[in-house]
Structure formats: structure tokens, C-alpha cells
Design an enzyme around this catalytic site. Structure first.
Site, PDB file in Angstrom:
ATOM      1  N   TYR A  24      -3.694  -2.514 -10.228  1.00 44.33           N
ATOM      2  CA  TYR A  24      -3.583  -2.308  -8.772  1.00 44.33           C
ATOM      3  C   TYR A  24      -2.722  -3.391  -8.109  1.00 44.33           C
ATOM      4  O   TYR A  24      -1.837  -3.097  -7.305  1.00 44.33           O
ATOM      5  CB  TYR A  24      -4.986  -2.257  -8.156  1.00 44.33           C
ATOM      6  CG  TYR A  24      -4.990  -2.248  -6.648  1.00 44.33           C
ATOM      7  CD1 TYR A  24      -4.714  -1.077  -5.936  1.00 44.33           C
ATOM      8  CD2 TYR A  24      -5.256  -3.407  -5.920  1.00 44.33           C
ATOM      9  CE1 TYR A  24      -4.708  -1.070  -4.541  1.00 44.33           C
ATOM     10  CE2 TYR A  24      -5.249  -3.412  -4.533  1.00 44.33           C
ATOM     11  CZ  TYR A  24      -4.978  -2.244  -3.853  1.00 44.33           C
ATOM     12  OH  TYR A  24      -4.965  -2.245  -2.477  1.00 44.33           O
ATOM     13  N   SER A  49       0.795  -1.235   0.000  1.00 37.15           N
ATOM     14  CA  SER A  49       0.000   0.000   0.000  1.00 37.15           C
ATOM     15  C   SER A  49       0.822   1.278   0.000  1.00 37.15           C
ATOM     16  O   SER A  49       0.263   2.362  -0.178  1.00 37.15           O
ATOM     17  CB  SER A  49      -0.945   0.017   1.197  1.00 37.15           C
ATOM     18  OG  SER A  49      -2.015  -0.873   0.962  1.00 37.15           O
ATOM     19  N   TYR A  77      -4.746   3.651   8.137  1.00 34.90           N
ATOM     20  CA  TYR A  77      -6.116   3.096   8.255  1.00 34.90           C
ATOM     21  C   TYR A  77      -6.697   3.387   9.640  1.00 34.90           C
ATOM     22  O   TYR A  77      -6.580   4.503  10.122  1.00 34.90           O
ATOM     23  CB  TYR A  77      -6.122   1.595   7.931  1.00 34.90           C
ATOM     24  CG  TYR A  77      -5.269   1.265   6.749  1.00 34.90           C
ATOM     25  CD1 TYR A  77      -5.627   1.748   5.489  1.00 34.90           C
ATOM     26  CD2 TYR A  77      -4.094   0.545   6.865  1.00 34.90           C
ATOM     27  CE1 TYR A  77      -4.839   1.478   4.387  1.00 34.90           C
ATOM     28  CE2 TYR A  77      -3.297   0.287   5.764  1.00 34.90           C
ATOM     29  CZ  TYR A  77      -3.677   0.751   4.537  1.00 34.90           C
ATOM     30  OH  TYR A  77      -2.895   0.503   3.451  1.00 34.90           O
ATOM     31  N   LYS A  82       0.461   3.462  -2.928  1.00 40.85           N
ATOM     32  CA  LYS A  82      -0.684   4.372  -3.073  1.00 40.85           C
ATOM     33  C   LYS A  82      -0.280   5.844  -2.965  1.00 40.85           C
ATOM     34  O   LYS A  82      -0.975   6.725  -3.461  1.00 40.85           O
ATOM     35  CB  LYS A  82      -1.743   4.030  -2.009  1.00 40.85           C
ATOM     36  CG  LYS A  82      -2.325   2.617  -2.159  1.00 40.85           C
ATOM     37  CD  LYS A  82      -3.164   2.224  -0.954  1.00 40.85           C
ATOM     38  CE  LYS A  82      -3.700   0.803  -1.064  1.00 40.85           C
ATOM     39  NZ  LYS A  82      -4.428   0.376   0.160  1.00 40.85           N
ATOM     40  N   VAL A 112       1.107  -3.790   3.846  1.00 39.78           N
ATOM     41  CA  VAL A 112       1.066  -5.094   4.530  1.00 39.78           C
ATOM     42  C   VAL A 112       2.322  -5.937   4.315  1.00 39.78           C
ATOM     43  O   VAL A 112       2.450  -7.005   4.909  1.00 39.78           O
ATOM     44  CB  VAL A 112      -0.173  -5.959   4.177  1.00 39.78           C
ATOM     45  CG1 VAL A 112      -1.426  -5.436   4.798  1.00 39.78           C
ATOM     46  CG2 VAL A 112      -0.299  -6.158   2.697  1.00 39.78           C
TER      47      VAL A 112
HETATM   48  N1  GLN Z   1      -2.324  -5.309  -1.987  1.00 39.69           N
HETATM   49  C1  GLN Z   1      -2.854  -5.193  -0.658  1.00 39.69           C
HETATM   50  C2  GLN Z   1      -4.383  -5.329  -0.711  1.00 39.69           C
HETATM   51  O1  GLN Z   1      -4.956  -4.783  -1.599  1.00 39.69           O
HETATM   52  C3  GLN Z   1      -2.462  -3.875  -0.065  1.00 39.69           C
HETATM   53  C4  GLN Z   1      -3.008  -3.674   1.324  1.00 39.69           C
HETATM   54  C5  GLN Z   1      -2.059  -2.995   2.262  1.00 39.69           C
HETATM   55  O2  GLN Z   1      -0.870  -2.924   2.033  1.00 39.69           O
HETATM   56  N2  GLN Z   1      -2.593  -2.536   3.376  1.00 39.69           N
HETATM   57  O3  GLN Z   1      -4.981  -5.967   0.117  1.00 39.69           O
END
Ligand code: GLN
Length: 303
Positions: free
Chosen positions: A190, A63, A238, A66, A256
Site C-alpha cells: 500500500y 490516494s 472523502y 486507489k 495528499v
Molecule cells: N498514503 C496516504 C495515506 O495512507 C494516502 C492518503 C491520501 O492521499 N489521502 O495516508
């Protein structure tokens, strides 16, 4: 004490930690990563860099990607982006679908999965996923000043096979008219953006464009740097964003894969990595490392 000595101290202290959280296992390829790894890297506004631990081991940025897609989307669409995605913290898990139902398919912010999928969809418009991923890699390589940054296709495939929640989010938003491309196409892009691999050293350098005040390459305008940092502060972790702001006091974005990119405006870009996660899906040791560093350096946006 100088920066290098502070990093060495943090590394020594955290090496002794036994509770490192749990490695993400909903993406099978990520479940195979050795949880004992740890790295911390800092690039100061003058360009000097200090790192400790496994700072040259590539990991899945997930993530954290992003932040870079948001920078590209704001450059491409400007404020039009905000018609499709909000700027409020969600208070919900990164992959939650709950609020989308009540809020007409418009995600709360660009960092929860639903919001990031919309951002990717927006910059995909009229392009093939390959072109978008090429542009994204170019942006990140320019930011880091390093061409040796790539996508791990195995991780992308692994998530494509198991990413049912993301398919649900994408289809739901498409039903609400908030996805322009077929869900498969947008999610293909994505999943690949999330599968970009970087070392902690590279990530800290790639974060320099967010330092502002002349520290690092100017890839986006100073006004946009402030806004991206504001979003990272409010939404980057988050439903753990409040806790991160309280403990660390700096804008940050987690993934993650166990990575965190944090920014001390005007002073430094920081990258931390440890694969074990806390209950909110943010790196447990990584958060502690950035917290210790910010405290010892006296860095906080809150004074
Ligand atoms: N690729 C992961 C997902 O879409 C990214 C989530 C994350 O890093 N929090 O679930």
C-alpha cells in the site's frame, strides 16, 4: 474559446492566488515539496492534450493510486470484492478509524484508507508485494501510454516509518478477519502504491480509460468504468466529496500529494496538481482549477 485558451486563462488567474492551503506534513517526504507549483492537463476524447504550468514535474500520486488498484481488484474478483468493502460515502476523514469499530471492520468504501488497504490486501492474495506493484505499474503505464512511471522509494520509506494510523487500521481489520495477509505485507504494498510518481501530463493520459464512449484505451469494461466513476463521485474526496460534486460536478479522486484526477464522461480526462491542501486533505488550487475548467467547458454529469 478553445481548450488551450481556457487553460491559459485559468493558469493566469490561479497564479495570483496567495492562499494555497497547507502541504501534507504527516509524511515527512511530502512536507519538503515546494507549495508554489501548479499544473493542469486535459486529454479530450479525441486524444488531443492541453497542459499548463508544471505539467512535467513528477509528484506523489498517493490516494489517486486507489483508482487503479480498484480497477485491478474488480477485474480480478468482480463483485466478490464488495463482501469486504462498501460503496457508501464515509463523511469522515480519509484516515479515520471511527466507523470501522461500529461496522465490524468493513470499511465504507474503497477510497478511504481502510478500504484501499482491503483492496490492496485482496489483490495481494497469493502474490508478493513486488508482483502486485509490477502489475499496478504495468496497468498505469498502459493506461498512460508511457513507461517512464516509477515508485519513489524514499516516499514509501518515509510513510512506512510514520504511517501509524494506517498500521492501526490494518491491525484492526485483521482482528476482524478482514485482512488476509500480515498487516506489514499489505501495508508495504500500500505505501509503495501511494508513492508512485507521475506528472500531470501522465496522469491525465492515464485517466483516459475512464472517459468511456470510445475515448482512450479499453482497460476495463464500460460497465465498470461507470461504476468506478460513481465511486469517485461519491467517495473520491472523502468528507469533501459532497462539496466537490457540488462545485465541480464531475467524478474525481484526490491524493495528499496535491493531485486530482477528474473525468468528464464521454468528453475528457483531467489532472490537476498543486501541493497545498484544504481541511479535508484535497488540493485547494487543484479543486479550483478543475471547477473553473468544468464550468468554462460546460462539463457536468448533472446536466
Ligand atoms: N498514503 C496516504 C495515506 O495512507 C494516502 C492518503 C491520501 O492521499 N489521502 O495516508
Amino acid at each position: 474559446m478553445d481548450t488551450a485558451a481556457i487553460l491559459a486563462e485559468i493558469h493566469a488567474e490561479l497564479s495570483a492566488r496567495e492562499d494555497r492551503g497547507r502541504v501534507a506534513d504527516y509524511i515527512p517526504e511530502l512536507a519538503r515539496v515546494d507549495p508554489a507549483q501548479f499544473a493542469l492537463s486535459v486529454v479530450l476524447a479525441d486524444g488531443s492534450q492541453h497542459s499548463v504550468g508544471d505539467a512535467r514535474v513528477p509528484f506523489s500520486i498517493q490516494s489517486i493510486s486507489k483508482v487503479f488498484t480498484l480497477a485491478i481488484a474488480l477485474g480480478r474478483l468482480g463483485d466478490r470484492l464488495w463482501a469486504r468493502v462498501g460503496r457508501e460515502p464515509s463523511g469522515h476523514a480519509f484516515n479515520s478509524i471511527l466507523q470501522l469499530e461500529g461496522e465490524g471492520g468493513r470499511p465504507r468504501n474503497p477510497f478511504i484508507n481502510a478500504g484501499a488497504i482491503v483492496v490492496t490486501d485482496a489483490i495481494l492474495a497469493g502474490h508478493q508485494p513486488k508482483e502486485l506493484l509490477g502489475e499496478l505499474l504495468r496497468f498505469i503505464r498502459d493506461a498512460a501510454g508511457d513507461d517512464d512511471i516509477h515508485i519513489n522509494a524514499r516516499v514509501a520509506r518515509s510513510e512506512t516509518r510514520t504511517g501509524h494510523r494506517n498500521f492501526a487500521l490494518a491491525h484492526f481489520m485483521r482482528a476482524h478477519g478482514n485482512l488476509e495477509n500480515p498487516p506489514d505485507l499489505t501495508l508495504g504494498a500500500y505505501f509503495h502504491q501511494c508513492a508512485i510518481e507521475m506528472t500531470c501530463d501522465q496522469l491525465a493520459r492515464a485517466g483516459r480509460f475512464l472517459i468511456g464512449a470510445g475515448g482512450g484505451p479499453r482497460l476495463v469494461s464500460p460497465g465498470r468504468v461507470r461504476r468506478i466513476n460513481a465511486l469517485m463521485m461519491m467517495c473520491g474526496h472523502y468528507d469533501g466529496s459532497g462539496e466537490f460534486a457540488y462545485r465541480v460536478g464531475l467524478p474525481g479522486k484526490s491524493g495528499v500529494g496535491g493531485g486530482i484526477l477528474a473525468v468528464a464522461p464521454g468528453r475528457a480526462a483531467i489532472a490537476a496538481w498543486s501541493p497545498g491542501l484544504n481541511a479535508q486533505g484535497n488540493s485547494k488550487l487543484g479543486t479550483e482549477a478543475v471547477e473553473m475548467l468544468a464550468r468554462r467547458m460546460g462539463w457536468s454529469v448533472f446536466g
